[in-house]
Design an enzyme around this catalytic site. Structure first.
Site, mmCIF file in Angstrom:
data_model
loop_
_atom_site.group_PDB
_atom_site.id
_atom_site.type_symbol
_atom_site.label_atom_id
_atom_site.label_comp_id
_atom_site.label_asym_id
_atom_site.label_seq_id
_atom_site.Cartn_x
_atom_site.Cartn_y
_atom_site.Cartn_z
ATOM 1 N N GLU A 115 -0.704 -24.512 7.493
ATOM 2 C CA GLU A 115 -1.068 -24.370 6.089
ATOM 3 C C GLU A 115 -0.241 -25.250 5.156
ATOM 4 O O GLU A 115 -0.091 -24.945 3.983
ATOM 5 C CB GLU A 115 -0.877 -22.897 5.662
ATOM 6 C CG GLU A 115 -1.210 -21.858 6.716
ATOM 7 C CD GLU A 115 -2.668 -21.837 7.111
ATOM 8 O OE1 GLU A 115 -3.503 -22.297 6.308
ATOM 9 O OE2 GLU A 115 -2.984 -21.354 8.196
ATOM 10 N N CYS A 116 0.330 -26.341 5.631
ATOM 11 C CA CYS A 116 1.323 -27.103 4.867
ATOM 12 C C CYS A 116 0.699 -28.062 3.854
ATOM 13 O O CYS A 116 -0.483 -28.371 3.924
ATOM 14 C CB CYS A 116 2.211 -27.886 5.823
ATOM 15 S SG CYS A 116 2.850 -26.897 7.198
ATOM 16 N N THR A 117 1.541 -28.552 2.929
ATOM 17 C CA THR A 117 1.140 -29.593 1.985
ATOM 18 C C THR A 117 2.242 -30.642 1.931
ATOM 19 O O THR A 117 3.377 -30.339 1.546
ATOM 20 C CB THR A 117 0.907 -29.025 0.579
ATOM 21 O OG1 THR A 117 -0.027 -27.942 0.647
ATOM 22 C CG2 THR A 117 0.358 -30.109 -0.350
#
Length: 471
Positions: free
Chosen positions: A5-7
């Site tokens: 779920e990273c950015t």
């Protein structure tokens, strides 16, 4: 244990306010809380023999250098599913963040499937790469070598930075890869999709494995009439992308350049972009903590309908467990060039701390344990976030004051330390920087305790379970 779920945000040295290279990423997870820590890995702590916990992939000892470099790491403290080093800066001021889970499509999976048995993944990449590289380009080549030799069981993006360059690499299928150098005057935002678009085989600033260009031609993978767009060839363009990935990039683009425009769901937002100003640490702190402020899509806002507030996934959310900005500075001595800005827990309710990486230990409050412990900043931040989420209108301003205060105090300590370390080297410099890190960690911990107390006081009369004869 999977983190998907990273950015990621990358900024070239000429696009930043102080001429430093920056690579940042929020490390997010799922429903289960994954405690993260901050560790210094010295050469004697680096594994001499390596086997992945998840895939049981063994690494040949010949691929582990006899003299690894010291580096910082932000691992999962349980260790049950491997190290998951996440991010760090080594003793030669080379930074690495890994990984951004990305998308792929059935065409490439039918040609070079992800491995079912063996292979490397997110748990392995920092540990097997960062202590062995001497430049950002070294990082790209090292990962390329490992992917071609051992393969991977998942799709990932990762980034590297040194004084001069920022590179971003994405895995393709089980054994292939692409990488692009970020122009010095540009920035990138990379959510959970395959992000690299325009690509030029054999041109400076573009790298890939030797077989990929022929593979594209042999299997007729390119849907475009001209050129190579890797997102079109290997990535996805799905309804999930339109709601989960693209809106995060859209919000960042419009923050860095309000004339960017477009729609949150746009599938073809560019990979390489330019801001309308030079980008600061505070800018990255804001976007990594953002939730569509001043739009109808803000879950905490009052502009949109209940449906609109749930339309798009924000960057900041309850599943942020660790976020970092890896900064390689160019206007200071080598001893203080590497700074790992670090925070734990949901990004809307915490504050980054600029830790020097040329140290001999990390602060105790950031050496997280797996069990709930309010002496550790990870668990303290989780508590303030869960309380703050119950009424953002009441607690949001308290948090904003806390963050501004903490950043200002850390900046002050950093400025004073930069002056004090001038002319120092070796253990003398390391001791001073270790002391400064401890001072910043203590200050932010004390501020967080103060924030929690203010939240309790402010929320006292908001309780549902109350009764007063004057009500």
């Amino acid at each position: 244990m999977k983190k998907a779920e990273c950015t990621t945000i990358l900024v070239g040295k000429n696009a930043t306010i102080d001429g430093s290279a920056m690579i940042a990423r929020s490390e997010d997870g799922g429903r289960e809380i994954i405690p993260e820590g901050f560790e210094l890995i010295t050469p004697e702590k680096q594994p001499k023999h390596y086997e992945s916990v998840i895939s049981h992939q063994k690494i040949d000892d010949a691929d582990l250098a006899e003299k690894p470099l010291r580096y910082t790491s932000a691992p999962d403290v349980s260790g049950e599913s491997g190290i998951w080093g996440a991010a760090g800066i080594n003793s030669e001021n080379v930074a690495m963040t890994a990984t951004e889970t990305i998308t792929t499509n059935a065409r490439i999976q039918g040609i070079d499937p992800l491995l079912v048995h063996g292979g490397l993944g997110e748990e392995d990449f920092v540990t097997l790469t960062l202590p062995y590289i001497h430049s950002a380009l070294d990082g790209v080549k090292r990962i390329g070598y490992l992917l071609e030799k051992y393969g991977t069981y998942e799709m990932n993006g990762m980034a590297f930075a040194d004084h001069d360059e920022v590179w971003y690499l994405e895995t393709i299928g089980g054994h292939h890869w692409i990488a692009r150098r970020i122009p010095d005057d540009a920035y990138v935002v990379a959510p959970n999709r395959l992000n690299i678009d325009e690509f030029h085989f054999g041109k400076d600033g573009f790298l890939t494995d030797d077989a990929l260009e022929d593979l594209i031609k042999e299997y007729h993978l390119n849907p475009d009439r001209e050129g190579y767009n890797m997102r079109h060839i290997f990535g996805s363009s799905t309804i999930k992308d339109a709601h989960y990935n693209n809106p995060r990039a859209w919000f960042v683009h419009n923050y860095f350049d309000p004339e960017f425009g477009g729609k949150p769901s746009d599938q073809d937002q560019p990979f390489i972009c330019h801001a309308n100003r030079k980008i600061s640490i505070e800018d990255i702190c804001f976007v990594e903590s953002s939730h569509y402020q001043d739009t109808p899509f803000d879950p905490y806002g009052d502009q949109g309908t209940p449906e609109q507030k749930k339309t798009f996934r924000p960057i900041a959310l309850n599943r942020n467990f660790e976020t970092h900005i890896l900064q390689v500075r160019n206007d200071v001595p080598e001893e203080i060039a590497g700074v790992q800005w670090l925070c734990f827990g949901p990004n809307t309710f915490n504050s980054f701390v600029p830790f020097y990486t040329n140290v001999n230990d990390t602060p105790a409050s950031f050496q997280t344990g797996p069990k709930f412990d309010l002496n550790k900043i990870f668990w303290l931040n989780k508590l303030t976030a869960q309380l703050g989420d119950t009424n953002f209108k009441v607690y949001g301003e308290l948090e904003n004051d806390f963050e501004q205060k903490s950043l200002a105090q850390c900046h002050f300590i950093q400025h004073e330390t930069d002056k004090k370390v001038a002319g120092l080297s070796g253990k003398e410099a390391e001791d001073l920087l270790t002391e400064a890190n401890q001072k910043m960690a203590d200050q932010v911990y004390d501020n967080t305790i103060e924030l929690l107390g203010n939240m309790v006081n402010e929320g006292h009369n908001l309780a549902t379970l109350k009764f007063d004869l004057l009500d």
